[in-house]
Design an enzyme around this catalytic site. Sequence first.
Site, short mmCIF file in Angstrom:
data_model
loop_
_atom_site.label_atom_id
_atom_site.label_comp_id
_atom_site.label_asym_id
_atom_site.label_seq_id
_atom_site.Cartn_x
_atom_site.Cartn_y
_atom_site.Cartn_z
N ILE A 16 -3.81 7.38 -3.12
CA ILE A 16 -3.05 6.15 -2.95
C ILE A 16 -3.23 5.70 -1.50
CG2 ILE A 16 -1.38 6.52 -4.80
CD1 ILE A 16 0.59 7.63 -2.84
N ASP A 17 -3.09 4.41 -1.28
CA ASP A 17 -3.37 3.84 0.02
C ASP A 17 -2.42 4.40 1.10
OD1 ASP A 17 -5.30 2.23 -1.16
OD2 ASP A 17 -3.89 0.59 -1.50
#
Length: 308
Positions: A138-139
């Site tokens: 995930i970012d």
Amino acid sequence: METLEFTAAAADAGQRLDRWLAAQAGELSRSALQALIEQGQVLRNGAPANKKDKIAPGDTVTLALPDPQPIEAQPQDIPLDIVYEDAHLLVVNKPKGMVVHPAPGNPDGTLVNALLYHCGPSLSGVGGAIRPGIVHRIDKDTSGLLVVAKNDAAHQGLSAQMAVHSIHRVYHAVVYGNIKEDAGTVEAPIGRDARDRKKMAVTQQNAKYACTHWQVLERFGRFTYIACKLETGRTHQIRVHMAHIGHPLAGDPVYGPRRVIAGLHGQCLHAKELGFIHPVTGEALRFDSPLPAWFTAFLERLRKERRE
């Protein structure tokens, strides 16, 4: 050695090969691509390419990527919020602002560095020396749940579930604008943005199928609080899909308005639910991460504004 292949569309005609390829090849810089062209690692329609070649519709360009030089991520004593752990895997709650694995500009202080300290040498090697144990990402500025593999069998089993889109993933987000419908689906292919290789975009060119289901949880007039269920897991999928339908994520510095929301420090996005079949025991596991303080504070701010 990994090989990538790209096919030029009619709209690409006349572009210089190195510039066009930089837009297709993701993380590689134009200078790095030029070096690969000079080394004969780029073929255009089966023949060695020149960086000044002009792209024609239908051109097939093949890029041979050399094997990466081994980069060993180092263990670091960084606190982890571990939701679940056994001999085969662990589920962690990643804080906003933490990068998942080392990369240019973020050589340490990442989730991988913390995992190496916590797990020692037991992480799966499938992801390589720079991404041991990492099944999905995930970012940096997205918080929430990630599953990490401790051995290769667990990694391969989880990756197989990812490949058939059977892993349950629900994100909560706040987006700009008042979404008229109560629920909907965005089904649009995602690939590299032809104008900015650091961004993703809804495009037909060298793109992959992507599907996001969303549901409204609360309305604030100029913002809407939603839940997004991922059917696929493309890079920046929720951010790109919601921007595509005119409702970019609040605080998103890449896909949202140029003037970002002070205090959010990135997109308002949290990986809240994660579910999968344990790749070794066969047990169905389901996890739910409470909204972090920065997210609930933003919701309270919007509720206060709505009351006034």
